[in-house]
Design a protein around this motif. Structure first.
Motif, short mmCIF file in Angstrom:
data_model
loop_
_atom_site.label_atom_id
_atom_site.label_comp_id
_atom_site.label_asym_id
_atom_site.label_seq_id
_atom_site.Cartn_x
_atom_site.Cartn_y
_atom_site.Cartn_z
N SER A 214 0.83 -1.21 0.00
CA SER A 214 0.00 0.00 0.00
C SER A 214 0.87 1.26 0.00
O SER A 214 0.54 2.25 -0.67
CB SER A 214 -0.95 0.00 1.20
N ILE A 215 1.97 1.22 0.72
CA ILE A 215 2.88 2.36 0.77
C ILE A 215 3.54 2.58 -0.59
O ILE A 215 3.61 3.71 -1.09
CB ILE A 215 3.95 2.14 1.86
N ILE A 216 4.00 1.50 -1.20
CA ILE A 216 4.66 1.61 -2.51
C ILE A 216 3.68 2.10 -3.57
O ILE A 216 4.00 2.98 -4.38
CB ILE A 216 5.28 0.26 -2.91
N ALA A 217 2.46 1.56 -3.55
CA ALA A 217 1.46 1.99 -4.54
C ALA A 217 1.07 3.45 -4.35
O ALA A 217 1.00 4.22 -5.31
CB ALA A 217 0.22 1.09 -4.44
N LYS A 218 0.81 3.84 -3.11
CA LYS A 218 0.38 5.21 -2.82
C LYS A 218 1.47 6.22 -3.17
O LYS A 218 1.20 7.25 -3.81
CB LYS A 218 0.01 5.31 -1.34
N GLU A 219 2.69 5.95 -2.76
CA GLU A 219 3.79 6.90 -3.02
C GLU A 219 4.09 6.99 -4.51
O GLU A 219 4.35 8.08 -5.04
CB GLU A 219 5.03 6.47 -2.23
N THR A 220 4.03 5.85 -5.20
CA THR A 220 4.25 5.86 -6.64
C THR A 220 3.20 6.70 -7.34
O THR A 220 3.51 7.53 -8.21
CB THR A 220 4.22 4.42 -7.20
N ARG A 221 1.94 6.50 -6.96
CA ARG A 221 0.87 7.27 -7.61
C ARG A 221 0.97 8.75 -7.28
O ARG A 221 0.78 9.60 -8.16
CB ARG A 221 -0.50 6.72 -7.20
N ASP A 222 1.24 9.09 -6.03
CA ASP A 222 1.36 10.49 -5.65
C ASP A 222 2.45 11.19 -6.47
O ASP A 222 2.28 12.34 -6.90
CB ASP A 222 1.68 10.62 -4.17
N ARG A 223 3.55 10.51 -6.69
CA ARG A 223 4.64 11.11 -7.46
C ARG A 223 4.23 11.28 -8.93
O ARG A 223 4.61 12.28 -9.56
CB ARG A 223 5.90 10.25 -7.33
N LEU A 224 3.48 10.34 -9.45
CA LEU A 224 2.98 10.48 -10.81
C LEU A 224 2.05 11.69 -10.92
O LEU A 224 2.13 12.46 -11.89
CB LEU A 224 2.22 9.22 -11.23
N MET A 225 1.18 11.86 -9.93
CA MET A 225 0.25 12.98 -9.98
C MET A 225 0.99 14.32 -9.87
O MET A 225 0.56 15.32 -10.46
CB MET A 225 -0.80 12.85 -8.89
N CYS A 226 2.09 14.35 -9.15
CA CYS A 226 2.89 15.57 -9.09
C CYS A 226 3.55 15.85 -10.45
O CYS A 226 3.69 17.01 -10.85
CB CYS A 226 3.95 15.46 -7.99
N GLN A 227 3.92 14.80 -11.16
CA GLN A 227 4.44 14.98 -12.52
C GLN A 227 3.35 15.53 -13.44
O GLN A 227 3.60 16.43 -14.26
CB GLN A 227 4.96 13.65 -13.07
N TYR A 228 2.14 14.99 -13.30
CA TYR A 228 1.03 15.47 -14.13
C TYR A 228 0.71 16.94 -13.81
O TYR A 228 0.27 17.68 -14.70
CB TYR A 228 -0.21 14.61 -13.91
N HIS A 229 0.93 17.34 -12.56
CA HIS A 229 0.68 18.73 -12.20
C HIS A 229 1.56 19.67 -13.01
O HIS A 229 1.13 20.76 -13.41
CB HIS A 229 0.94 18.94 -10.70
N ARG A 230 2.79 19.25 -13.29
CA ARG A 230 3.68 20.09 -14.08
C ARG A 230 3.20 20.21 -15.52
O ARG A 230 3.44 21.22 -16.19
CB ARG A 230 5.11 19.55 -14.02
#
Length: 222
Positions: free
Chosen positions: A156-172
């Motif tokens: 759950s930690i790996i999935a959540k952190e991976t997705r959060d980082r992707l969403m920060c990339q999409y923010h850019r």
């Protein structure tokens, strides 16, 4: 240097190892925990992770990713993904496939992909809250598994952190929606931006209110 673990924390971690110990006692050796992040948001992918922890490992503070602060979650993510004894795989299913097959089936696809991405093939799988139809591996559904199993909590930690980082990339790429803050969930900020600007390419067309917005646009064209 081994972690110094309080008696209370040791008891909690031992309780979170019951399912793994049971599987080990049945002769299984490679036990993977699986969890996902991103079933509910209006935008972005669903991400699943599979994680195999070495037998006997206890990771202080490990828990359901939603119960951890961002700082603790990031620290645990770094520990899990840099430890050579920890095996993990990640599956990512994007917006287009979610819209095509529905979010439930997309989550299953992400979980199966995560298993495929493991560097070794597990012989037993613990799954958070879902019946996973794997063609070859025995899978055990555990309700609230991310709070009851170390392996699932790690996933759950790996999935959540991976997705959060992707969403920060999409923010850019699409800075007007605040993806770095709400990660695609239906917050007031997100909904306000969505109604003002309309959906961007990573918004899920099969989710309301986006689906209704697009239906209105189509109706207005006639």
């Amino acid at each position: 240097m081994p972690d110094l673990i309080s008696t209370e924390e040791l008891t909690r971690l031992e309780h979170m190892s019951v399912y793994e110990k049971r599987a080990f006692s049945q002769g299984y050796q490679l036990i993977a925990g699986i969890d996902e992040a991103g079933r509910g948001p209006l935008a972005g992918p669903v991400v699943a992770a599979a994680c195999i922890l070495p037998k006997g490992l206890l990771v202080p503070q490990i828990n359901d990713s939603k119960k951890l602060s961002p700082k603790v979650r990031e620290r645990l993510f770094e520990r899990l993904t840099t430890d050579s004894a920890v095996r993990y795989g990640i599956g990512i299913i994007g917006q287009a496939e979610i819209d095509r097959v529905n979010i439930y089936q997309a989550t299953i696809l992400a979980m199966l992909m995560a298993i495929q991405q493991l560097p070794v093939t597990p012989d037993y799988v613990l799954v958070d809250g879902m019946n996973l139809p794997h063609p070859d591996l025995p899978c055990l559904k555990i309700i609230k598994g991310d709070q009851l199993s170390q392996s699932i909590a790690a996933a759950s930690i790996i999935a959540k952190e991976t997705r959060d980082r992707l969403m920060c990339q999409y923010h850019r790429e699409w800075p007007g929606y605040g993806f770095n803050q709400h990660k695609g969930y239906a917050t007031e900020l997100h909904l306000e931006a969505l109604f003002k600007q309309g959906p961007c390419p990573i918004h899920r067309r099969s989710f309301d209110p986006i689906k209704s917005m697009l239906e209105v646009e189509i109706a207005d064209d006639f």
